[in-house]
Design an enzyme around this catalytic site. Structure first.
Site, mmCIF file in Angstrom:
data_model
loop_
_atom_site.group_PDB
_atom_site.id
_atom_site.type_symbol
_atom_site.label_atom_id
_atom_site.label_comp_id
_atom_site.label_asym_id
_atom_site.label_seq_id
_atom_site.Cartn_x
_atom_site.Cartn_y
_atom_site.Cartn_z
ATOM 1 N N LYS A 1 3.437 -23.474 -24.084
ATOM 2 C CA LYS A 1 3.310 -23.411 -25.355
ATOM 3 C C LYS A 1 3.532 -24.312 -26.141
ATOM 4 O O LYS A 1 3.905 -25.593 -25.469
ATOM 5 C CB LYS A 1 4.619 -22.668 -25.117
ATOM 6 C CG LYS A 1 5.848 -21.863 -25.964
ATOM 7 C CD LYS A 1 6.730 -21.862 -26.052
ATOM 8 C CE LYS A 1 7.752 -20.832 -26.655
ATOM 9 N NZ LYS A 1 8.753 -20.093 -26.550
ATOM 10 N N SER B 1 10.122 -15.574 -27.338
ATOM 11 C CA SER B 1 9.304 -16.611 -28.350
ATOM 12 C C SER B 1 7.619 -16.616 -27.894
ATOM 13 O O SER B 1 7.112 -17.137 -28.648
ATOM 14 C CB SER B 1 10.199 -17.661 -28.916
ATOM 15 O OG SER B 1 10.312 -18.891 -27.852
ATOM 16 N N SER C 1 13.089 -16.500 -24.078
ATOM 17 C CA SER C 1 11.831 -16.533 -24.115
ATOM 18 C C SER C 1 11.238 -16.645 -23.584
ATOM 19 O O SER C 1 9.275 -16.440 -23.288
ATOM 20 C CB SER C 1 11.798 -17.706 -25.677
ATOM 21 O OG SER C 1 12.621 -17.372 -26.413
#
Lengths: 510, 98
Positions: free
Chosen positions: A81, A156, A180
């Site tokens: 990420k 997210s 997330s």
């Protein structure tokens, strides 16, 4: 052959690499080819690090050929990420303010991936600074859900979940501040784990809310999550909130769970996380999963956590407060964007205002203003202080519940993936996605989402929560549920996902 | 009816060092009620007898040995800076002159 390699689990690939059936270069190239073919439609990646990944793969292959003893996942590629800093690889956290920034150091978890010989395929898309539940707040465009490209992949960490669901990577790293990792897992039919707070080092994570943030695995199987968890977890002296105790045996727990036997395990259904606001199909799948757990010998009871109803309100106060403080470092002085004011003197203070005005997106501005308000003189005790008291009450709820049961369970998210754009103008509706996942962050306990079926062709997730430091329980129960569900489905849930449109391979003529 | 005024948002934006457009000020003023509602909600249970929790797993006095390590190479750090000169960050004028 190449297509087969991208469909295999990380555990299978690791075995095939050990036995010499395939090389890491072949495995890595297969995933890079898959990214080239489908990422135009999915847009899971912000940066693809082809050369870096292949260099690692070649190195691992050479060391294996030389007879060197290698870590379990050596040669298995992973996506990271974009909120995790990577030396020599652009890191933006989905924000314009960090466009083009190349960090001079690696996060601890990235060091551990590299030390484990895992090729890093690239950096995945996310809501700007991890603020959001749909990845629509990225400054670099939406990520699309591989199950239906018109829908959100969650957030997210929508990029990491979509990359794994689209077979672009066998493994990915996510971060979870209010859900997330787990909510994207639920809506993309993948496994996501938020470890115990302090279980994985936060050194090198671009902080959103420091008392809530935790990095963890994003995978297609529970065992793969355990294997990745083992690589990235454990004490780090560079993170003062890192737990000193060794990680529990998560891999052993996953293997135990795969026997499908849960005799004697006590499972608590959280009354407050099931009811109004949960889509009917989501509740149906949840009930079916409970039946499977009962069939495996688990004792399923209902428990009450009355203060969970206040978790969302406490989160609205704590997250913006901590975020407004953490994001003060983006001032246009030492890294990233610098914008000079259009008129008047270009003093540092005015440059800072202009840079932040131009570099931050709407949701980031909104949360910084909220946090600044909550921390303003005269409000601190009433706002941030009161929210911290709610954390105490939620921890007490967990403590009382875990005296009666070994794990707590709920649907991971109240609905299936919604359409891109559908909730963009309604921040409150967006936040409700995280209603079931936020309590774990507030209390620091570990949580996992396991895919547990489809509703109208879209995946839903089953959440498991365990006491702090008892992450192994997630893996035992999660693996058991996964194996029982796959027996019913006749294979993994993702085998039912539609084929993605593929771009023509490079160099081919129309 | 918004409880946080446009003027208040402008003051907060100045504190947070974010230049906001007129349109952004107006829109944000309408979106900040969530915080007032959240405060009302947590106040229902956040009574004086409940202690606050700042970190989920309390750790106190976390020490490590004070071992010098190699710092990051200056060139690598400055490579990401908006401007640099003579091995240092180059920043705008800090103080306004009269």
């Amino acid at each position: 052959m190449a297509a087969d390699l991208t469909r295999r689990s990380a555990a299978d690939l690791a075995q095939a690499l050990r036995s010499g059936e395939v090389s890491s270069v072949e495995v890595t190239q297969a995933h890079l080819d898959r990214i080239a073919a489908v990422d135009g439609a999915v847009h899971a990646f912000l940066h693809v690090s082809t050369e870096d990944a292949l260099a690692t793969a070649r190195d691992v292959d050479a060391r294996r050929a030389a007879g060197e003893e290698l870590p379990a996942l050596a040669g298995v590629p992973v996506a990271v990420k974009d909120v995790v800093v990577t030396k020599g690889m652009p890191t933006t956290a989905g924000s314009r303010i960090l466009s083009g920034w190349v960090p001079p150091y690696d996060a601890t978890l990235v060091e551990r991936l590299r030390a484990a010989g895992m090729p890093i395929l690239g950096k995945t898309n996310m809501d700007e600074f991890a603020m959001g539940s749909s990845t629509e707040h990225s400054a670099y465009g939406d990520t699309h859900n591989p199950w239906d490209l018109d829908r959100i992949p969650g957030g997210s960490g929508g990029g990491s979940a979509a990359a794994v669901a689209a077979f672009e990577a066998p493994l990915a790293i996510g971060t979870d501040t209010g859900g997330s990792i787990r909510q994207p897992g639920a809506v993309t039919g993948t496994v996501g784990v938020k470890p115990t707070y302090g279980g994985v080092s936060r050194y090198g994570l671009i902080a959103l809310a420091s008392s809530l943030d935790q990095a963890g695995p994003v995978t297609r199987t529970v065992l793969d999550s355990a294997l990745l968890h083992e690589v990235i977890g454990g004490h780090d002296p560079r993170d003062s909130t890192s737990l000193a105790e060794p990680l529990p045996d998560v891999v052993g727990a996953a293997r135990l769970g795969l026997t499908g036997d849960l005799t004697g395990v006590r499972v608590g259904v959280v009354r407050e996380l099931d009811g109004e606001g949960y889509q009917a199909g989501v509740r149906d799948r949840f009930e079916e999963s409970l039946d499977l757990l009962r069939g495996a010998g688990a004792e399923v009871v209902e428990v009450s956590c009355p203060h969970f109803d206040y978790a969302l309100a406490a989160y609205y106060l704590i997250l913006p407060s901590e975020a407004s403080s953490n994001l003060a470092k983006f001032d246009g002085m030492r890294f990233g964007l610098r914008v000079e004011p259009t008129d008047g003197p270009a003093t540092a203070e005015r440059v800072m205002g202009a840079t932040r005005g131009a570099g931050f997106g709407d949701e980031v501005k909104r949360r910084i203003i909220l946090g600044t308000y909550a921390l303003s003189a005269g409000y601190y005790d009433a706002y941030y202080g009161s929210a911290q008291k709610v954390r105490t009450l939620i921890q007490r709820d967990f403590a009382a519940a875990f005296e009666q049961v070994d794990v707590l369970v709920s649907p991971t998210a109240p609905t299936t993936a919604f359409k891109l754009g559908e909730k963009l103008d309604d921040p409150l509706a967006m936040y409700l996605n995280d209603v079931a996942t936020i309590p774990a962050n507030l209390a620091g306990v570990p949580g996992m989402s396991v895919p547990n079926g489809l509703v109208d062709g879209l995946p839903v997730g089953f959440q498991i929560l365990a006491p702090a430091r008892a992450d192994d329980r997630l893996y035992r129960v999660g693996a058991a549920l996964e194996t029982l569900l796959e027996q019913r489905w006749g294979g993994p849930l993702l085998a039912q996902a539609p084929e993605l449109p593929t771009a023509a391979p490079e160099g081919s003529q129309p | 009816m918004s409880t946080i005024s446009r003027e208040e948002v402008a003051r907060l934006a100045a504190l947070a060092r974010i230049d906001l457009s007129e349109a952004e000020l107006t829109r944000l003023a309408g979106e900040l009620d969530v915080i007032v509602e959240s405060v009302a909600k947590v106040s229902e249970i956040a009574t004086a007898d409940v202690p606050a929790t700042s970190h989920p797993l309390p750790l106190t006095n976390v020490f490590r040995d004070d071992v010098p390590v190699e710092p990051l190479p200056v060139a690598d750090v400055l490579a990401g800076a908006p401007a640099a000169e003579d091995g240092r960050f180059l920043v705008p004028q800090i103080l306004e002159e009269d």
